[in-house]
Design a protein around this motif. Structure first.
Motif, PDB file in Angstrom:
ATOM      1  N   ASN A   1       0.815  -1.270   0.107  1.00 49.50           N
ATOM      2  CA  ASN A   1       0.035   0.192   0.101  1.00 49.50           C
ATOM      3  C   ASN A   1       0.913   1.309   0.088  1.00 49.50           C
ATOM      4  OD1 ASN A   1      -2.503  -1.492  -0.015  1.00 49.50           O
ATOM      5  ND2 ASN A   1      -2.419  -1.766   2.180  1.00 49.50           N
TER       6      ASN A   1
ATOM      7  N   HIS B   1       2.503   4.657  -0.789  1.00 50.23           N
ATOM      8  CA  HIS B   1       1.922   6.232  -1.150  1.00 50.23           C
ATOM      9  C   HIS B   1       2.820   7.162  -1.252  1.00 50.23           C
ATOM     10  CE1 HIS B   1      -2.102   4.902   0.020  1.00 50.23           C
ATOM     11  NE2 HIS B   1      -1.748   4.138   1.134  1.00 50.23           N
TER      12      HIS B   1
ATOM     13  N   ASP C   1      -0.741  11.684  -1.623  1.00 49.92           N
ATOM     14  CA  ASP C   1      -1.764  10.866  -1.042  1.00 49.92           C
ATOM     15  C   ASP C   1      -2.294  11.508   0.359  1.00 49.92           C
ATOM     16  OD1 ASP C   1      -1.914   9.352  -3.436  1.00 49.92           O
ATOM     17  OD2 ASP C   1      -0.993   7.616  -2.190  1.00 49.92           O
TER      18      ASP C   1
ATOM     19  N   THR D   1      -5.950  12.989   1.080  1.00 52.03           N
ATOM     20  CA  THR D   1      -6.498  12.650   2.278  1.00 52.03           C
ATOM     21  C   THR D   1      -6.985  13.722   3.034  1.00 52.03           C
ATOM     22  OG1 THR D   1      -5.483  10.606   2.246  1.00 52.03           O
ATOM     23  CG2 THR D   1      -6.789  11.210   4.278  1.00 52.03           C
TER      24      THR D   1
ATOM     25  N   GLY E   1      -2.846  13.076  -6.221  1.00 54.20           N
ATOM     26  CA  GLY E   1      -2.879  11.879  -5.243  1.00 54.20           C
ATOM     27  C   GLY E   1      -4.140  11.396  -5.008  1.00 54.20           C
TER      28      GLY E   1
ATOM     29  N   ILE F   1      -6.254   8.278   0.986  1.00 51.16           N
ATOM     30  CA  ILE F   1      -6.184   6.823   1.756  1.00 51.16           C
ATOM     31  C   ILE F   1      -7.207   6.377   2.367  1.00 51.16           C
ATOM     32  CG2 ILE F   1      -4.477   5.534   3.118  1.00 51.16           C
ATOM     33  CD1 ILE F   1      -2.513   7.912   2.838  1.00 51.16           C
TER      34      ILE F   1
END
Length: 498
Positions: free
Chosen positions: A455, A457, A461, A465, A490, A493
């Motif tokens: 996962n 990032h 990101d 978020t 981005g 999340i």
């Protein structure tokens, strides 16, 4: 004279309708009336082709009203903070190639961006594995493993979401600017995340800036003022620096003790009349618009800001919670307490910097990692934990998004005898409040903490978020004529959003 002369020649004593409308307005509204008319296509006609900025409304229901952004300058070691790696102790003194994890030296793919892994001559791999310099243990009911240098924050483990799989592309301290803007420093300055929030949502309190900067920002070597700048969004969306010194919280906006407030009011009144005329004549000038707003806001802030920084009206227990009664935590504790008081009064984005040393940053642990990090953690651990606990007990954590970040991590291998080098391939940040799940760890690095492998990032990101929790869609904040790459936006999340 014909009618055309009457409407354009100010020397004949006649004032155009727009100038009259702006002149009769009072205060802030009157000063920017011309710009508002221009923005709304009243001044130039409904068919005019021009860019309309956001209306200050979220695009969808927000989960957070404000953001407190905590940035550790220099690159905090992820392995000695929020991503402990016992394998470093087992294979300490061996090269990476001699360990079972030799594959860590392969070039990774970071999304669609290839990170070029430099060789040892460039000083960013460091082959000899270096053991952990501090212990760690599972904290809270969630069992998040956090290093012993963060004992107070460990008490808040069930409120935070660790993201252990960050990556970036700058292996030097331009990564500080990159973390705030999403773009490599060599590509030029771009708007920062705080500026995007300010630009998209506008004001909740007309007496305070909506983007406040506390602490000493990143140094000129690593981005300087661009680390809290708005670039093409316009200077009115730049962060405003505060000092937590109640005697001089706004040294750039204080008239001095010899100037009476009544005298200053008259000065502002005259300045306002002059600026109103200019704003009608030059409605597209962002510098003029920002100056007009800043003069008015600065005048109001002279009364509002000192009140925010009056810590004496906080209970002793609250001051102690933030560490104001301890010399090592007092400075950062005052900044964190100021942040709480600012968001309590409707400030949208508070950016707090820690570790400025005039250069790359105090967290830049090329040597003396144990001594340096233990001291620095001791300065911020209690205040940050105090901030989370205070927000929570006041019911503010649900609507305040707290972000802890740093530009990159540190190498699994040793630099010199007792340090770690820059490491952009995998590192940690965390978020809390504002609709974020608590007590979870998302993403992972490999067994050495070398690469983000699960996962993964990129830094935007985190931006996505934040904007999502504030009710903003970054694509709908697009500015015509300003090219943005796909990676600039981005992705929120989702796994850490409640």
């Amino acid at each position: 004279m014909d009618s055309k002369t009457h409407t354009t020649d100010h020397s004949c004593g006649r004032v155009p309708r727009r100038t009259f409308l702006a002149d009769v307005g009072m205060g802030f509204t009157g000063m920017v009336l011309g710009a508002m008319l221009h923005r709304d296509k009243i001044a130039r006609g409904a068919g005019a082709e021009e860019w309309l900025p956001p209306d200050g409304k979220p695009h969808f229901a927000p989960k957070a009203k404000s953001v407190i952004w905590l940035f550790m300058i220099g690159g905090t070691s992820h392995m000695e903070s929020f991503d402990p790696k016992p394998a470093l102790n087992r294979y300490a003194g061996k090269t990476i190639a001699e360990s079972p994890y030799a594959d860590a030296l392969k070039n990774p793919l970071a999304g669609n961006v290839r990170i070029v892994v430099p060789d040892d001559a460039n000083g960013h791999i460091r082959q000899i594995l270096y053991p952990l310099q501090v212990g760690s243990r599972k904290r809270g009911e969630s069992g998040l493993e956090i290093s012993d240098w963060w004992p107070n924050l460990g008490d808040c483990a069930d409120d935070i979401a660790l993201v252990r799989s960050m990556w970036t592309t700058d292996n030097n301290h331009g990564a500080q600017l990159q973390f705030h803007t999403g773009r490599h420093a060599l590509e030029g300055p771009f708007p920062t995340i705080g500026s995007w929030v300010h630009y998209g949502l506008g004001s909740l309190n007309e007496d305070l800036p909506q983007f406040v900067v506390l602490g000493t920002p990143i140094a000129d070597c690593c981005g300087g003022q661009a680390g809290h700048g708005a670039h093409y969004l316009g200077p009115e969306h730049d962060g405003v620096q505060f000092s937590v010194d109640p005697k001089s919280p706004l040294p750039f906006a204080t008239p001095g003790p010899e100037v009476y407030r009544e005298e200053q009011e008259r000065e502002f009144e005259l300045l306002g009349r002059l600026n109103r005329l200019s704003s009608i004549q030059y409605p597209d000038d962002p510098a003029l618009r920002a100056r007009i707003k800043s003069y008015e806001l600065a005048f109001r802030m002279q009364a509002a800001v000192p009140e925010v920084l009056q810590f004496s009206n906080e209970r002793n227990a609250i001051q102690s919670l933030y560490g104001l009664d301890r010399p090592e935590t007092k400075t950062f504790g005052e900044q964190c307490l100021s942040a709480r008081r600012l968001v309590e009064r409707g400030v949208r984005f508070v950016q707090i910097f820690h570790g400025n040393n005039g250069g790359a940053g105090a967290w830049d642990a090329h040597g003396g990692l144990k001594a340096g990090h233990s001291k620095l953690c001791g300065q911020v651990d209690r205040p940050i934990a105090g901030l989370l606990k205070d927000l929570k007990q006041r019911g503010l954590l649900d609507e305040t998004l707290v972000v802890w970040a740093t530009e990159f991590g540190r190498t699994p291998g040793a630099q010199g005898g007792d340090g770690r080098d820059h490491h952009p391939f995998g590192f940690s940040v965390w978020m809390a409040g504002g609709g974020i799940k608590g007590g979870i760890a998302h993403g992972a690095t490999d067994e050495l903490g070398f690469h983000a492998v699960e996962n993964r990032h990129y830094v935007t990101d985190i931006h996505a978020t934040i904007l999502h929790q504030m009710g903003l869609d970054p694509r709908r904040l697009e500015v015509p004529g300003q090219k943005r790459l796909e990676i600039d936006y981005g992705q929120p999340i989702r796994e850490i959003i409640a």
